[in-house]
Design a protein around this motif. Structure first.
Motif: not given
Ligand code: PNS
Length: 163
Positions: A8-9, A36, A41, A73-75, A89, A99, A103, A106-107
């Motif tokens: 998360g952020s 992250v 944002k 980078g990528l989660l 999450r 959202y 996500m 995609t992951n």
């Molecule tokens: O607390 P948040 O802002 O909702 O967290 C969002 C987070 C960090 C989980 C998301 O932005 C993320 O996974 N960022 C890393 C970049 C990534 O992997 N993007 C593709 C996933 S769809």
């Protein structure tokens, strides 16, 4: 039990996040909190500050996690490099769903062996977000029911408002 990453952020960490961490800790043997570094944002706190606050808040609340890390980078790459089979999450309301669904799919496409696991927020935190906490504190409101003391203090410093 699989090992999990809670990403998360965390800008900043709130009681809502801590509730998810506490509950995920009971499900997974090993939980890493992943902050992250460059979210899409703009953040109030730097990655190092967000990590420091998360560690201090966890300590204040007596919650133990295996590690707090920052990642870029990528989660899924972060999850793989830390040998994680699950991504945790929190889900607050319907508004989070689309959202999170996007996500998670995609992951899964990027890393089919990593499962996304969703925990429903506790009712008392269903309205809570880091953005709301920042707004309330910036305008001089009391956020003591939303964040641990250490976070509230840091917010007061940042916004130059009374603690
Ligand atoms: O607390 P948040 O802002 O909702 O967290 C969002 C987070 C960090 C989980 C998301 O932005 C993320 O996974 N960022 C890393 C970049 C990534 O992997 N993007 C593709 C996933 S769809």
């Amino acid at each position: 039990m699989p090992k999990a990453l809670y990403p998360g952020s965390f800008d900043p960490i709130t009681y809502g996040h801590l509730d998810i961490i506490e509950r995920a800790e009971k499900i997974f043997d090993d939980l890493i909190v992943g902050i992250v570094e460059n979210p899409r944002k703009e953040t109030l706190f730097s990655p190092a500050e967000r990590k420091e606050l998360a560690l201090a808040a966890l300590e204040e609340e007596g919650i133990g996690v295996s590690k707090v890390i920052t990642f870029d980078g990528l989660l899924v790459n972060c999850a793989k490099s830390h040998d994680r089979e699950s991504i945790v999450r929190g889900l607050r309301a319907n508004s989070d769903f689309e959202y999170e669904f996007q996500m998670a799919l995609t992951n899964r496409d990027l890393a089919p062996n990593i499962e996304s696991v969703f925990l429903m927020t506790s009712g008392e935190y269903s309205f809570l977000s880091s953005s709301i906490v920042k707004e309330v504190k910036e305008l001089g409101g009391d956020v003591s029911t939303f964040v641990p003391r250490v976070v509230e203090k840091k917010l007061a410093e940042k916004f130059s408002v009374p603690d």
